[in-house]
Scaffold this motif. Structure first.
Motif, PDB file in Angstrom:
ATOM      1  N   TYR A  46       0.805  -1.182  -0.105  1.00 11.00           N
ATOM      2  CA  TYR A  46      -0.033  -0.139   0.236  1.00 11.00           C
ATOM      3  C   TYR A  46       0.994   1.229   0.083  1.00 11.00           C
ATOM      4  O   TYR A  46       0.634   2.084  -0.902  1.00 11.00           O
ATOM      5  N   TYR A  47       1.948   1.282   0.825  1.00 12.42           N
ATOM      6  CA  TYR A  47       2.822   2.573   0.983  1.00 12.42           C
ATOM      7  C   TYR A  47       3.535   2.695  -0.342  1.00 12.42           C
ATOM      8  O   TYR A  47       3.553   3.974  -0.748  1.00 12.42           O
ATOM      9  N   ASN A  48       3.903   1.729  -1.045  1.00 12.86           N
ATOM     10  CA  ASN A  48       4.661   1.960  -2.382  1.00 12.86           C
ATOM     11  C   ASN A  48       4.066   2.318  -3.544  1.00 12.86           C
ATOM     12  O   ASN A  48       4.327   2.856  -4.289  1.00 12.86           O
ATOM     13  N   ASN A  49       2.795   1.677  -3.447  1.00 15.01           N
ATOM     14  CA  ASN A  49       1.939   1.862  -4.813  1.00 15.01           C
ATOM     15  C   ASN A  49       0.715   2.606  -4.678  1.00 15.01           C
ATOM     16  O   ASN A  49       0.327   3.018  -5.697  1.00 15.01           O
ATOM     17  N   ASN A  50       0.011   2.836  -3.509  1.00 17.33           N
ATOM     18  CA  ASN A  50      -1.169   3.628  -3.249  1.00 17.33           C
ATOM     19  C   ASN A  50      -1.252   4.689  -2.574  1.00 17.33           C
ATOM     20  O   ASN A  50      -2.212   5.693  -2.872  1.00 17.33           O
ATOM     21  N   ARG A  51      -0.360   4.790  -1.476  1.00 22.78           N
ATOM     22  CA  ARG A  51      -0.489   5.880  -0.488  1.00 22.78           C
ATOM     23  C   ARG A  51      -0.084   7.294  -1.329  1.00 22.78           C
ATOM     24  O   ARG A  51       1.164   7.404  -2.000  1.00 22.78           O
ATOM     25  N   ILE A  52      -0.718   8.301  -1.409  1.00 18.35           N
ATOM     26  CA  ILE A  52      -0.709   9.594  -2.096  1.00 18.35           C
ATOM     27  C   ILE A  52       0.127  10.308  -1.268  1.00 18.35           C
ATOM     28  O   ILE A  52      -0.125  10.551  -0.089  1.00 18.35           O
ATOM     29  N   LYS A  53       1.060  10.735  -1.750  1.00 16.50           N
ATOM     30  CA  LYS A  53       2.036  11.774  -0.932  1.00 16.50           C
ATOM     31  C   LYS A  53       2.064  13.486  -1.614  1.00 16.50           C
ATOM     32  O   LYS A  53       2.476  13.525  -2.712  1.00 16.50           O
ATOM     33  N   TYR A  64       5.721   8.159  -8.901  1.00 20.40           N
ATOM     34  CA  TYR A  64       6.819   8.985  -9.067  1.00 20.40           C
ATOM     35  C   TYR A  64       7.905   8.570  -9.342  1.00 20.40           C
ATOM     36  O   TYR A  64       8.549   9.099 -10.630  1.00 20.40           O
ATOM     37  N   ARG A  65       8.556   7.520  -9.301  1.00 17.42           N
ATOM     38  CA  ARG A  65       9.719   6.783  -9.565  1.00 17.42           C
ATOM     39  C   ARG A  65       9.642   6.569 -11.091  1.00 17.42           C
ATOM     40  O   ARG A  65      10.478   6.642 -11.974  1.00 17.42           O
ATOM     41  N   THR A  66       8.462   5.912 -11.378  1.00 16.31           N
ATOM     42  CA  THR A  66       8.177   5.454 -12.887  1.00 16.31           C
ATOM     43  C   THR A  66       8.299   6.786 -13.778  1.00 16.31           C
ATOM     44  O   THR A  66       8.660   6.902 -14.722  1.00 16.31           O
ATOM     45  N   LEU A  67       7.611   7.938 -13.178  1.00 18.07           N
ATOM     46  CA  LEU A  67       7.590   9.104 -14.056  1.00 18.07           C
ATOM     47  C   LEU A  67       8.958   9.649 -14.099  1.00 18.07           C
ATOM     48  O   LEU A  67       9.423  10.285 -15.269  1.00 18.07           O
ATOM     49  N   TYR A  68       9.896   9.773 -12.874  1.00 13.81           N
ATOM     50  CA  TYR A  68      11.054  10.156 -13.068  1.00 13.81           C
ATOM     51  C   TYR A  68      12.109   9.333 -13.988  1.00 13.81           C
ATOM     52  O   TYR A  68      12.891  10.202 -14.660  1.00 13.81           O
TER      53      TYR A  68
END
Length: 71
Positions: A46-53, A64-68
């Motif tokens: 959940y933290y890595n894939n769904n939790r919005i920051k 964010y990592r994928t976009l970067y």
């Protein structure tokens, strides 16, 4: 390995553990170690894939990592 007497080396890990304790560990009751491990794995997912920051412009860490990396 962190440098001696440099608290900034562990800041990221300490931040994640603090969030995990307040959102997950102190809220749940666990019947067994196996139950804890199962729920912990679900929380990490959940933290890595769904939790919005908000720091990541409204994305999850994985988004964010994928976009970067695609730039």
């Amino acid at each position: 390995m962190s440098r001696k007497d440099n608290c900034l080396d562990n800041a990221m890990a300490e931040n994640i553990f603090g969030i995990m304790k307040s959102e997950f560990l102190y809220v749940e009751k666990f019947e067994s170690v196996e139950d804890f491990v199962k729920v912990l794995e679900e929380y990490i997912e959940y933290y890595n894939n769904n939790r919005i920051k908000s720091r990541l412009k409204g994305r999850s860490p994985m988004q964010y990592r994928t976009l970067y990396l695609s730039c």
